[in-house]
Design a protein around this motif. Structure first.
Motif, PDB file in Angstrom:
ATOM      1  N   MET A 102       0.845  -1.195   0.000  1.00  0.00           N
ATOM      2  CA  MET A 102       0.000   0.000   0.000  1.00  0.00           C
ATOM      3  C   MET A 102       0.879   1.242   0.000  1.00  0.00           C
ATOM      4  O   MET A 102       1.268   1.743   1.068  1.00  0.00           O
ATOM      5  CB  MET A 102      -0.918   0.000   1.234  1.00  0.00           C
ATOM      6  CG  MET A 102      -1.920  -1.140   1.257  1.00  0.00           C
ATOM      7  SD  MET A 102      -3.056  -1.043   2.676  1.00  0.00           S
ATOM      8  CE  MET A 102      -1.951  -1.310   4.053  1.00  0.00           C
ATOM      9  N   PRO A 103       1.240   1.736  -1.197  1.00  0.00           N
ATOM     10  CA  PRO A 103       2.130   2.896  -1.293  1.00  0.00           C
ATOM     11  C   PRO A 103       1.635   4.104  -0.504  1.00  0.00           C
ATOM     12  O   PRO A 103       2.432   4.869   0.036  1.00  0.00           O
ATOM     13  CB  PRO A 103       2.152   3.191  -2.798  1.00  0.00           C
ATOM     14  CG  PRO A 103       1.802   1.877  -3.439  1.00  0.00           C
ATOM     15  CD  PRO A 103       0.832   1.239  -2.509  1.00  0.00           C
ATOM     16  N   GLY A 104       0.342   4.282  -0.402  1.00  0.00           N
ATOM     17  CA  GLY A 104      -0.188   5.432   0.332  1.00  0.00           C
ATOM     18  C   GLY A 104       0.193   5.394   1.798  1.00  0.00           C
ATOM     19  O   GLY A 104       0.625   6.403   2.370  1.00  0.00           O
TER      20      GLY A 104
ATOM     21  N   ARG B 236       6.446   7.617   5.936  1.00  0.00           N
ATOM     22  CA  ARG B 236       7.732   8.208   5.559  1.00  0.00           C
ATOM     23  C   ARG B 236       7.768   9.699   5.855  1.00  0.00           C
ATOM     24  O   ARG B 236       8.720  10.224   6.432  1.00  0.00           O
ATOM     25  CB  ARG B 236       8.006   7.950   4.069  1.00  0.00           C
ATOM     26  CG  ARG B 236       9.339   8.504   3.581  1.00  0.00           C
ATOM     27  CD  ARG B 236       9.685   7.911   2.236  1.00  0.00           C
ATOM     28  NE  ARG B 236       8.785   8.351   1.192  1.00  0.00           N
ATOM     29  CZ  ARG B 236       8.991   9.444   0.449  1.00  0.00           C
ATOM     30  NH1 ARG B 236      10.044  10.202   0.656  1.00  0.00           N
ATOM     31  NH2 ARG B 236       8.143   9.775  -0.494  1.00  0.00           N
ATOM     32  N   TRP B 237       6.703  10.405   5.487  1.00  0.00           N
ATOM     33  CA  TRP B 237       6.675  11.852   5.703  1.00  0.00           C
ATOM     34  C   TRP B 237       6.513  12.194   7.176  1.00  0.00           C
ATOM     35  O   TRP B 237       7.034  13.204   7.658  1.00  0.00           O
ATOM     36  CB  TRP B 237       5.572  12.496   4.861  1.00  0.00           C
ATOM     37  CG  TRP B 237       5.966  12.642   3.428  1.00  0.00           C
ATOM     38  CD1 TRP B 237       5.543  11.875   2.380  1.00  0.00           C
ATOM     39  CD2 TRP B 237       6.901  13.583   2.881  1.00  0.00           C
ATOM     40  NE1 TRP B 237       6.143  12.282   1.218  1.00  0.00           N
ATOM     41  CE2 TRP B 237       6.974  13.332   1.489  1.00  0.00           C
ATOM     42  CE3 TRP B 237       7.655  14.615   3.431  1.00  0.00           C
ATOM     43  CZ2 TRP B 237       7.801  14.069   0.658  1.00  0.00           C
ATOM     44  CZ3 TRP B 237       8.486  15.348   2.601  1.00  0.00           C
ATOM     45  CH2 TRP B 237       8.544  15.081   1.226  1.00  0.00           C
ATOM     46  N   ALA B 238       5.807  11.341   7.910  1.00  0.00           N
ATOM     47  CA  ALA B 238       5.697  11.563   9.356  1.00  0.00           C
ATOM     48  C   ALA B 238       7.065  11.439  10.013  1.00  0.00           C
ATOM     49  O   ALA B 238       7.433  12.238  10.893  1.00  0.00           O
ATOM     50  CB  ALA B 238       4.716  10.565   9.971  1.00  0.00           C
TER      51      ALA B 238
ATOM     52  N   ASN C 225      12.922   5.620  14.706  1.00  0.00           N
ATOM     53  CA  ASN C 225      13.052   4.341  14.030  1.00  0.00           C
ATOM     54  C   ASN C 225      11.700   3.767  13.647  1.00  0.00           C
ATOM     55  O   ASN C 225      11.530   3.194  12.570  1.00  0.00           O
ATOM     56  CB  ASN C 225      13.810   3.353  14.934  1.00  0.00           C
ATOM     57  CG  ASN C 225      14.532   2.292  14.138  1.00  0.00           C
ATOM     58  OD1 ASN C 225      13.905   1.429  13.551  1.00  0.00           O
ATOM     59  ND2 ASN C 225      15.843   2.363  14.122  1.00  0.00           N
ATOM     60  N   LEU C 226      10.719   3.953  14.533  1.00  0.00           N
ATOM     61  CA  LEU C 226       9.383   3.425  14.267  1.00  0.00           C
ATOM     62  C   LEU C 226       8.756   4.090  13.048  1.00  0.00           C
ATOM     63  O   LEU C 226       8.024   3.461  12.283  1.00  0.00           O
ATOM     64  CB  LEU C 226       8.493   3.644  15.492  1.00  0.00           C
ATOM     65  CG  LEU C 226       7.139   2.925  15.494  1.00  0.00           C
ATOM     66  CD1 LEU C 226       7.343   1.422  15.507  1.00  0.00           C
ATOM     67  CD2 LEU C 226       6.313   3.359  16.703  1.00  0.00           C
ATOM     68  N   LEU C 227       9.047   5.387  12.844  1.00  0.00           N
ATOM     69  CA  LEU C 227       8.459   6.137  11.739  1.00  0.00           C
ATOM     70  C   LEU C 227       9.330   6.113  10.478  1.00  0.00           C
ATOM     71  O   LEU C 227       9.138   6.929   9.586  1.00  0.00           O
ATOM     72  CB  LEU C 227       8.211   7.592  12.161  1.00  0.00           C
ATOM     73  CG  LEU C 227       7.125   7.791  13.217  1.00  0.00           C
ATOM     74  CD1 LEU C 227       6.985   9.261  13.576  1.00  0.00           C
ATOM     75  CD2 LEU C 227       5.791   7.238  12.736  1.00  0.00           C
ATOM     76  N   ASN C 228      10.256   5.182  10.428  1.00  0.00           N
ATOM     77  CA  ASN C 228      11.093   5.041   9.241  1.00  0.00           C
ATOM     78  C   ASN C 228      10.714   3.750   8.516  1.00  0.00           C
ATOM     79  O   ASN C 228      11.169   2.667   8.879  1.00  0.00           O
ATOM     80  CB  ASN C 228      12.570   5.011   9.636  1.00  0.00           C
ATOM     81  CG  ASN C 228      13.487   5.034   8.411  1.00  0.00           C
ATOM     82  OD1 ASN C 228      13.021   4.922   7.279  1.00  0.00           O
ATOM     83  ND2 ASN C 228      14.765   5.182   8.647  1.00  0.00           N
ATOM     84  N   PRO C 229       9.877   3.842   7.490  1.00  0.00           N
ATOM     85  CA  PRO C 229       9.427   2.622   6.801  1.00  0.00           C
ATOM     86  C   PRO C 229      10.552   1.899   6.085  1.00  0.00           C
ATOM     87  O   PRO C 229      10.423   0.716   5.761  1.00  0.00           O
ATOM     88  CB  PRO C 229       8.372   3.153   5.813  1.00  0.00           C
ATOM     89  CG  PRO C 229       8.760   4.580   5.587  1.00  0.00           C
ATOM     90  CD  PRO C 229       9.298   5.064   6.906  1.00  0.00           C
TER      91      PRO C 229
END
Length: 203
Positions: A72-74, A80-82, A120-124
């Protein structure tokens, strides 16, 4: 039923994991910047947060959630932006901090841990790396993949923590020697956080 990798596979994985963790990357730079700003203990606390965030990604991978996010790219873009936004926020905070705030940061171990965990958690990219790396060392013939992935992930997280914590502590030791240049340390940390934000946002 629980299955674990065989000894030969575990040793090969350990070697590959150590080599990967020794290579300075985003996690290492984050720990060094945290150590430079808040001291050696803050660098180690940041490394612990990074390791905890990594294990969440590993657990998600074992459960198959990471594969769903990849499809799911969305959702990937939102995360990623977060993550980039959070790193940019840390950069601004560090840039604006006064030298005495840097010294006070030595006591903020919980804050350093939290920053490492959230970053780290917000780094896909971490999730995608784990999704690509860990399954290479799992063997469906040995039994359930989820238990093998968790075992491999635990080894990877522990070795990563030890190495990243050493980098973070080194950053803290350097900060102690040049504590009188507190504003410069804040600016350096801000540039590192900002660079990581750009790197994450650029895909």
């Amino acid at each position: 039923m629980i299955a674990l990798p065989d000894l030969a596979t575990l040793i090969a994985f350990l070697g590959a994991g150590v080599l990967l963790n020794l290579t300075p990357g985003a996690d290492v730079m984050f720990a060094i910047a945290s150590g430079a700003r808040g001291g050696a203990k803050a660098g180690v606390a940041a490394a612990a947060g990074v390791a905890s965030g990594s294990f969440v990604h590993i657990a998600l991978t074992a459960l198959g959630v990471a594969a769903a996010i990849r499809a799911m790219p969305g959702a990937f873009e939102v995360i990623r932006w977060a993550g980039a936004g959070y790193l940019l926020y840390l950069a601004v905070q560090s840039w604006r901090a006064l030298p005495q705030e840097a010294r006070a940061g030595r006591d903020g171990l919980a804050a350093a841990f939290r920053r490492g965990f959230v970053t780290n958690l917000l780094n896909p990219k971490v999730a995608l790396f784990i999704l690509a790396f860990l399954p290479q060392f799992a063997d469906p013939a040995r039994g359930p993949l989820w238990s093998q992935l968790l075992a491999l992930g635990l080894v990877f997280v522990l070795t990563g923590f030890c190495i990243t914590a050493a980098y973070g502590a080194a950053g803290g030791a350097l900060a102690g020697r040049i504590a009188r240049h507190g504003r410069a340390l804040n600016r350096i940390a801000a540039l590192v956080f900002g660079g990581l934000a750009v790197r994450l946002a650029s895909g």
